[in-house]
Design a protein around this motif. Structure first.
Motif, PDB file in Angstrom:
ATOM      1  N   GLY A 143      -3.757  22.983   2.749  1.00  0.00           N
ATOM      2  CA  GLY A 143      -3.714  22.341   4.064  1.00  0.00           C
ATOM      3  C   GLY A 143      -2.695  21.222   4.134  1.00  0.00           C
ATOM      4  N   GLU A 144      -3.031  20.168   4.879  1.00  0.00           N
ATOM      5  CA  GLU A 144      -2.133  19.038   5.064  1.00  0.00           C
ATOM      6  C   GLU A 144      -2.795  17.775   4.533  1.00  0.00           C
ATOM      7  OE1 GLU A 144       0.667  19.896   8.756  1.00  0.00           O
ATOM      8  OE2 GLU A 144      -1.271  19.077   9.377  1.00  0.00           O
ATOM      9  N   SER A 145      -1.987  16.807   4.129  1.00  0.00           N
ATOM     10  CA  SER A 145      -2.560  15.573   3.620  1.00  0.00           C
ATOM     11  C   SER A 145      -1.773  14.352   4.081  1.00  0.00           C
ATOM     12  CB  SER A 145      -2.615  15.630   2.088  1.00  0.00           C
ATOM     13  OG  SER A 145      -3.208  14.460   1.585  1.00  0.00           O
ATOM     14  N   TYR A 146      -2.308  13.652   5.072  1.00  0.00           N
ATOM     15  CA  TYR A 146      -1.721  12.346   5.437  1.00  0.00           C
ATOM     16  C   TYR A 146      -2.819  11.397   5.890  1.00  0.00           C
ATOM     17  CZ  TYR A 146      -1.329  14.600  10.151  1.00  0.00           C
ATOM     18  OH  TYR A 146      -1.549  15.264  11.331  1.00  0.00           O
ATOM     19  N   PRO A 147      -3.802  11.190   4.990  1.00  0.00           N
ATOM     20  CA  PRO A 147      -4.926  10.348   5.357  1.00  0.00           C
ATOM     21  C   PRO A 147      -4.536   8.869   5.427  1.00  0.00           C
ATOM     22  CG  PRO A 147      -5.049  10.873   3.041  1.00  0.00           C
ATOM     23  CD  PRO A 147      -3.872  11.627   3.582  1.00  0.00           C
ATOM     24  N   GLU A 148      -5.369   8.117   6.103  1.00  0.00           N
ATOM     25  CA  GLU A 148      -5.192   6.668   6.203  1.00  0.00           C
ATOM     26  C   GLU A 148      -5.217   6.060   4.802  1.00  0.00           C
ATOM     27  OE1 GLU A 148      -8.150   5.227   8.803  1.00  0.00           O
ATOM     28  OE2 GLU A 148      -7.302   3.208   8.896  1.00  0.00           O
ATOM     29  N   ASP A 149      -6.146   6.539   3.978  1.00  0.00           N
ATOM     30  CA  ASP A 149      -6.349   5.958   2.668  1.00  0.00           C
ATOM     31  C   ASP A 149      -6.347   7.100   1.637  1.00  0.00           C
ATOM     32  OD1 ASP A 149      -7.131   4.634   0.435  1.00  0.00           O
ATOM     33  OD2 ASP A 149      -9.056   3.944   1.215  1.00  0.00           O
ATOM     34  N   ALA A 150      -5.189   7.284   0.991  1.00  0.00           N
ATOM     35  CA  ALA A 150      -5.064   8.410   0.059  1.00  0.00           C
ATOM     36  C   ALA A 150      -6.048   8.285  -1.104  1.00  0.00           C
ATOM     37  CB  ALA A 150      -3.634   8.510  -0.464  1.00  0.00           C
ATOM     38  N   SER A 151      -6.350   7.053  -1.529  1.00  0.00           N
ATOM     39  CA  SER A 151      -7.244   6.912  -2.680  1.00  0.00           C
ATOM     40  C   SER A 151      -8.667   7.371  -2.346  1.00  0.00           C
ATOM     41  CB  SER A 151      -7.219   5.488  -3.224  1.00  0.00           C
ATOM     42  OG  SER A 151      -7.558   4.578  -2.210  1.00  0.00           O
TER      43      SER A 151
ATOM     44  N   LYS B 263       0.859  -1.185   0.000  1.00  0.00           N
ATOM     45  CA  LYS B 263       0.000   0.000   0.000  1.00  0.00           C
ATOM     46  C   LYS B 263       0.892   1.230   0.000  1.00  0.00           C
ATOM     47  CE  LYS B 263      -2.983  -2.705   2.909  1.00  0.00           C
ATOM     48  NZ  LYS B 263      -3.216  -2.929   4.331  1.00  0.00           N
ATOM     49  N   GLY B 264       2.061   1.111  -0.581  1.00  0.00           N
ATOM     50  CA  GLY B 264       2.942   2.270  -0.655  1.00  0.00           C
ATOM     51  C   GLY B 264       4.161   2.177   0.237  1.00  0.00           C
ATOM     52  N   ALA B 265       4.535   0.934   0.622  1.00  0.00           N
ATOM     53  CA  ALA B 265       5.652   0.779   1.567  1.00  0.00           C
ATOM     54  C   ALA B 265       6.959   1.295   0.986  1.00  0.00           C
ATOM     55  CB  ALA B 265       5.813  -0.675   1.956  1.00  0.00           C
ATOM     56  N   THR B 266       7.223   1.046  -0.289  1.00  0.00           N
ATOM     57  CA  THR B 266       8.500   1.426  -0.864  1.00  0.00           C
ATOM     58  C   THR B 266       8.698   2.930  -0.801  1.00  0.00           C
ATOM     59  OG1 THR B 266       8.349  -0.452  -2.335  1.00  0.00           O
ATOM     60  CG2 THR B 266       9.956   1.231  -2.908  1.00  0.00           C
ATOM     61  N   ILE B 267       7.704   3.661  -1.277  1.00  0.00           N
ATOM     62  CA  ILE B 267       7.819   5.111  -1.308  1.00  0.00           C
ATOM     63  C   ILE B 267       7.910   5.684   0.110  1.00  0.00           C
ATOM     64  CG2 ILE B 267       5.319   5.599  -1.484  1.00  0.00           C
ATOM     65  CD1 ILE B 267       7.827   7.311  -3.668  1.00  0.00           C
ATOM     66  N   GLY B 268       7.224   5.048   1.052  1.00  0.00           N
ATOM     67  CA  GLY B 268       7.292   5.474   2.459  1.00  0.00           C
ATOM     68  C   GLY B 268       8.702   5.336   3.015  1.00  0.00           C
ATOM     69  N   LEU B 269       9.350   4.209   2.714  1.00  0.00           N
ATOM     70  CA  LEU B 269      10.720   3.999   3.203  1.00  0.00           C
ATOM     71  C   LEU B 269      11.695   4.976   2.538  1.00  0.00           C
ATOM     72  CD1 LEU B 269      10.973   0.090   3.374  1.00  0.00           C
ATOM     73  CD2 LEU B 269      10.706   1.687   5.282  1.00  0.00           C
ATOM     74  N   ILE B 270      11.464   5.274   1.265  1.00  0.00           N
ATOM     75  CA  ILE B 270      12.365   6.229   0.586  1.00  0.00           C
ATOM     76  C   ILE B 270      12.194   7.618   1.193  1.00  0.00           C
ATOM     77  CG2 ILE B 270      13.215   7.141  -1.607  1.00  0.00           C
ATOM     78  CD1 ILE B 270      11.686   4.862  -3.000  1.00  0.00           C
ATOM     79  N   GLU B 271      10.935   7.990   1.493  1.00  0.00           N
ATOM     80  CA  GLU B 271      10.673   9.284   2.142  1.00  0.00           C
ATOM     81  C   GLU B 271      11.455   9.360   3.469  1.00  0.00           C
ATOM     82  OE1 GLU B 271       9.026  12.163   1.580  1.00  0.00           O
ATOM     83  OE2 GLU B 271       9.054  12.913   3.639  1.00  0.00           O
ATOM     84  N   ILE B 272      11.422   8.266   4.235  1.00  0.00           N
ATOM     85  CA  ILE B 272      12.152   8.230   5.511  1.00  0.00           C
ATOM     86  C   ILE B 272      13.657   8.413   5.265  1.00  0.00           C
ATOM     87  CG2 ILE B 272      12.821   6.726   7.437  1.00  0.00           C
ATOM     88  CD1 ILE B 272       9.944   5.534   7.276  1.00  0.00           C
ATOM     89  N   ALA B 273      14.194   7.666   4.289  1.00  0.00           N
ATOM     90  CA  ALA B 273      15.634   7.746   3.994  1.00  0.00           C
ATOM     91  C   ALA B 273      16.027   9.151   3.547  1.00  0.00           C
ATOM     92  CB  ALA B 273      16.004   6.729   2.916  1.00  0.00           C
ATOM     93  N   ARG B 274      15.096   9.800   2.824  1.00  0.00           N
ATOM     94  CA  ARG B 274      15.368  11.133   2.301  1.00  0.00           C
ATOM     95  C   ARG B 274      15.477  12.173   3.406  1.00  0.00           C
ATOM     96  NH1 ARG B 274      12.020  13.799  -2.725  1.00  0.00           N
ATOM     97  NH2 ARG B 274      13.534  15.455  -2.969  1.00  0.00           N
TER      98      ARG B 274
END
Lengths: 183, 127
Positions: free
Chosen positions: B28-36, A146-157
């Motif tokens: 604003g800000e965007s970090y929802p549980e489910d972006a879709s 559900k987006g794990a790869t991009i999340g980890l890259i964001e963290i590394a960045r």
């Protein structure tokens, strides 16, 4: 006895520079509240805007990874559908830097892929991480992710040093996974 | 078509799409549980609008102070859609606002703009 016991627990956390530590079942609401408290605390202490943003961003990605991928989940339907994921998030300072540690149980079957992703990120310099992030933003998401790869890259960045991570085997099916990021 | 107005929540941005005036904004800000779930209705409205926009003049303000990685992915898809619409003739200007001391949001603006060949893109520093 009670006060002594918990004072010593608190003292141990303080001695490690921990600002706060959450262990247990995480939800998006808890993430929101902890994240706000974190930003307020850092802002009150005059941390610069860019540092507050980086710490907050790593915190959100780590907490959302736990919520999505922790192998320890409770779910049910009590009037509304509820899903809670178990894990741990700790934020503190050491050597004048902020650090964020997350930990959760992962299935042994998921360990090789997670290890491989993190090792790849550790081998990259800042420019390579930035280019990899853009490449992954354009890609369609991987299956099962559900987006794990991009999340980890964001963290590394956002990290100022390579991400530290470790896996401790619990039994044949599970590992205790831990990751530490310095800002 | 009908305008789209969605109030901001704790973890999702305010949407203000005034299609009649050709003025669109996300703030604003965007970090929802489910972006879709958050971006699905936004994409649907933009697709319908740009499908019939032809050579109209449109401005789109992005005034976002923080978004998570899955929202970044949705924004990248949105910019691809906007660039296509501009390539098809829509006279589209994007204004990307960021706080002067916020390097992260500035860098995101630069990153997104690199991929655009038809949209007029302004990076706007706000004191």
């Amino acid at each position: 006895m009670l006060a002594k016991q918990y004072r010593s627990f608190k003292h141990d956390l303080d001695a490690r520079g921990i600002i706060f530590s959450f262990s247990g079942y995480l939800s998006e609401e808890i993430l929101y509240s902890l994240g706000n408290a974190l930003r307020q605390k850092m802002t009150l202490e005059d941390a610069n805007v860019s540092t507050v943003k980086k710490v907050f961003s790593v915190f959100v990605e780590q907490a959302q990874n736990i919520i999505r991928y922790s192998a320890e989940k409770l779910s049910g339907d009590k009037g509304q559908s509820i899903e809670l994921s178990s894990g741990m998030v700790t934020i503190g300072t050491e050597n004048d830097r902020f650090f964020i540690v997350c930990a959760n149980v992962v299935m042994a079957a998921d360990e090789p892929r997670l290890r491989q992703r993190l090792e790849l990120l550790r081998s990259m310099d800042r420019e390579a991480i930035k280019a990899y992030y853009k490449e992954q933003l354009r890609e369609a998401p991987e299956e099962q992710s559900k987006g794990a790869t991009i999340g980890l890259i964001e963290i590394a960045r956002r990290a100022s040093e390579p991400i530290e991570f470790d896996f401790d085997p619990i039994d044949e099916q599970k590992f205790f996974f831990c990751m530490k990021v310095s800002i | 078509m009908d305008n789209l107005t969605i109030a901001a929540t704790e973890r999702s941005p305010a949407v203000d799409f005034d299609f009649a005036a050709g003025r669109l904004s996300l703030k604003g800000e965007s970090y929802p549980e489910d972006a879709s779930a958050v971006f699905g209705p936004i994409f649907a409205a933009l697709e319908a609008f740009f499908g019939a926009a032809r050579d109209r003049e449109v401005s789109f303000d992005f005034d976002l102070s923080y978004f998570n990685s899955s929202s970044a992915k949705a924004l990248m898809n949105m910019f691809q859609m906007l660039d296509q619409a501009a390539g098809a003739g829509c006279r589209l200007t994007v204004n990307w606002f960021y706080a002067a001391d916020d390097d992260t949001m500035k860098e995101f603006g630069e990153d997104f703009s690199e991929d655009l060949s038809h949209v007029a893109f302004n990076l706007v520093s706000v004191e």
